[in-house]
Design a protein around this motif. Structure first.
Motif, PDB file in Angstrom:
ATOM      1  N   GLU A  25      29.628  58.925  59.000  1.00  0.00           N
ATOM      2  CA  GLU A  25      30.277  59.130  57.704  1.00  0.00           C
ATOM      3  C   GLU A  25      29.790  60.419  57.039  1.00  0.00           C
ATOM      4  O   GLU A  25      30.586  61.176  56.475  1.00  0.00           O
ATOM      5  CB  GLU A  25      30.018  57.933  56.778  1.00  0.00           C
ATOM      6  CG  GLU A  25      30.669  56.651  57.237  1.00  0.00           C
ATOM      7  CD  GLU A  25      29.828  55.850  58.242  1.00  0.00           C
ATOM      8  OE1 GLU A  25      28.799  56.360  58.741  1.00  0.00           O
ATOM      9  OE2 GLU A  25      30.213  54.707  58.524  1.00  0.00           O
ATOM     10  N   LEU A  26      28.480  60.671  57.105  1.00  0.00           N
ATOM     11  CA  LEU A  26      27.947  61.911  56.520  1.00  0.00           C
ATOM     12  C   LEU A  26      28.460  63.140  57.268  1.00  0.00           C
ATOM     13  O   LEU A  26      28.819  64.147  56.663  1.00  0.00           O
ATOM     14  CB  LEU A  26      26.419  61.899  56.520  1.00  0.00           C
ATOM     15  CG  LEU A  26      25.769  61.032  55.459  1.00  0.00           C
ATOM     16  CD1 LEU A  26      24.265  60.945  55.692  1.00  0.00           C
ATOM     17  CD2 LEU A  26      26.063  61.582  54.071  1.00  0.00           C
TER      18      LEU A  26
ATOM     19  N   MET B 246      15.593  62.590  53.085  1.00  0.00           N
ATOM     20  CA  MET B 246      16.825  63.364  52.908  1.00  0.00           C
ATOM     21  C   MET B 246      17.084  64.262  54.118  1.00  0.00           C
ATOM     22  O   MET B 246      18.200  64.346  54.613  1.00  0.00           O
ATOM     23  CB  MET B 246      16.750  64.204  51.629  1.00  0.00           C
ATOM     24  CG  MET B 246      16.610  63.370  50.359  1.00  0.00           C
ATOM     25  SD  MET B 246      17.818  62.051  50.252  1.00  0.00           S
ATOM     26  CE  MET B 246      19.317  62.957  50.421  1.00  0.00           C
ATOM     27  N   GLU B 247      16.061  64.935  54.568  1.00  0.00           N
ATOM     28  CA  GLU B 247      16.213  65.826  55.730  1.00  0.00           C
ATOM     29  C   GLU B 247      16.580  65.026  56.979  1.00  0.00           C
ATOM     30  O   GLU B 247      17.410  65.469  57.777  1.00  0.00           O
ATOM     31  CB  GLU B 247      14.943  66.634  55.943  1.00  0.00           C
ATOM     32  CG  GLU B 247      14.720  67.675  54.866  1.00  0.00           C
ATOM     33  CD  GLU B 247      13.485  68.535  55.082  1.00  0.00           C
ATOM     34  OE1 GLU B 247      12.877  68.472  56.184  1.00  0.00           O
ATOM     35  OE2 GLU B 247      13.124  69.266  54.138  1.00  0.00           O
ATOM     36  N   GLU B 248      16.000  63.850  57.146  1.00  0.00           N
ATOM     37  CA  GLU B 248      16.299  63.037  58.330  1.00  0.00           C
ATOM     38  C   GLU B 248      17.753  62.564  58.335  1.00  0.00           C
ATOM     39  O   GLU B 248      18.379  62.501  59.389  1.00  0.00           O
ATOM     40  CB  GLU B 248      15.344  61.853  58.437  1.00  0.00           C
ATOM     41  CG  GLU B 248      13.916  62.246  58.775  1.00  0.00           C
ATOM     42  CD  GLU B 248      13.770  63.013  60.083  1.00  0.00           C
ATOM     43  OE1 GLU B 248      14.480  62.686  61.057  1.00  0.00           O
ATOM     44  OE2 GLU B 248      12.942  63.929  60.134  1.00  0.00           O
ATOM     45  N   LEU B 249      18.301  62.244  57.156  1.00  0.00           N
ATOM     46  CA  LEU B 249      19.721  61.867  57.084  1.00  0.00           C
ATOM     47  C   LEU B 249      20.605  63.015  57.558  1.00  0.00           C
ATOM     48  O   LEU B 249      21.561  62.811  58.311  1.00  0.00           O
ATOM     49  CB  LEU B 249      20.101  61.476  55.657  1.00  0.00           C
ATOM     50  CG  LEU B 249      19.590  60.138  55.137  1.00  0.00           C
ATOM     51  CD1 LEU B 249      19.835  60.017  53.630  1.00  0.00           C
ATOM     52  CD2 LEU B 249      20.236  58.981  55.876  1.00  0.00           C
TER      53      LEU B 249
ATOM     54  N   ALA C 216      20.188  63.638  61.405  1.00  0.00           N
ATOM     55  CA  ALA C 216      20.891  62.615  62.181  1.00  0.00           C
ATOM     56  C   ALA C 216      22.389  62.875  62.202  1.00  0.00           C
ATOM     57  O   ALA C 216      23.065  62.592  63.190  1.00  0.00           O
ATOM     58  CB  ALA C 216      20.612  61.226  61.603  1.00  0.00           C
ATOM     59  N   ALA C 217      22.928  63.420  61.098  1.00  0.00           N
ATOM     60  CA  ALA C 217      24.369  63.702  61.004  1.00  0.00           C
ATOM     61  C   ALA C 217      24.714  65.082  61.554  1.00  0.00           C
ATOM     62  O   ALA C 217      25.867  65.498  61.499  1.00  0.00           O
ATOM     63  CB  ALA C 217      24.818  63.594  59.544  1.00  0.00           C
TER      64      ALA C 217
END
Length: 196
Positions: free
Chosen positions: A79-80, A109-112, A115-116
């Protein structure tokens, strides 16, 4: 077609997904949560957030951020990625204070964004270890600036895109926006995973 069996990152139920040419040739990520867990998250009706805050999201944030389950960064990656892949502005994740990051062992935040598969830079640093969640609305609005530019950071006259996990009063994003605009940014937009 071959099937890959993995477990849902939230409830540990088996996931089965088929390997397809579409999956291999397009930017499609393997599912990381089951349909039952996915259905618990409520999509946001705003254009500035993906989801609404609810009990499922509260549990996700607790497990991801406070129980340090970094694997959960993958839960919303599809989704991101779909929302941010065409963003022309430079993406800046809201930073953690260095002391908090050492305690938590990773920047959520950086990991999100990693991952995207969304490129980002960091120009800001947090000036306080206090969290906004520990303050009421009035205290948040009266708080001194939460951010400053990193040493050696150069803000160009262009557009920036702030990314945070949750927006409640908007204080965090407002403070970060002010720092970037005062340093010469042309425009600053923001987006959050969750609308609180």
């Amino acid at each position: 077609m071959n099937k890959i069996e993995t477990l849902c990152l939230l409830c540990s139920q088996p996931l089965q997904s088929a390997i397809s040419w579409k999956l291999l040739l397009t930017k499609q990520f393997q599912p990381t949560i089951c349909d039952r867990c996915s259905a618990q998250f409520e999509y946001s009706s705003t254009a500035t957030a993906l989801y609404q805050y609810n009990d499922a999201m509260k549990n996700f944030l607790h497990q991801y951020k406070f129980l340090q389950d970094v694997a959960l960064a993958k839960v919303f990656r599809q989704e991101l990625h779909a929302r941010l892949k065409h963003e022309k502005a430079t993406v800046i994740p809201i930073p953690m204070h260095p002391v908090k990051q050492r305690e938590r062992t990773f920047s959520h935040m950086e990991e999100l964004l990693k991952a995207a598969d969304i490129p980002f830079i960091q120009l800001l640093e947090k000036t306080t270890t206090e969290t906004q969640s520990s303050k009421n609305r009035e205290q948040r609005n009266q708080a001194a600036s939460l951010f400053r530019l990193m040493d050696g950071a150069h803000v160009e006259h262009k557009e920036y895109f702030l990314f945070d996990d949750i927006k409640t009063t908007g204080t965090t994003l407002r403070h970060a926006t002010e720092v970037l605009l005062n340093a010469g940014a042309k425009n600053v937009k923001s987006f959050t995973l969750i609308n609180g």
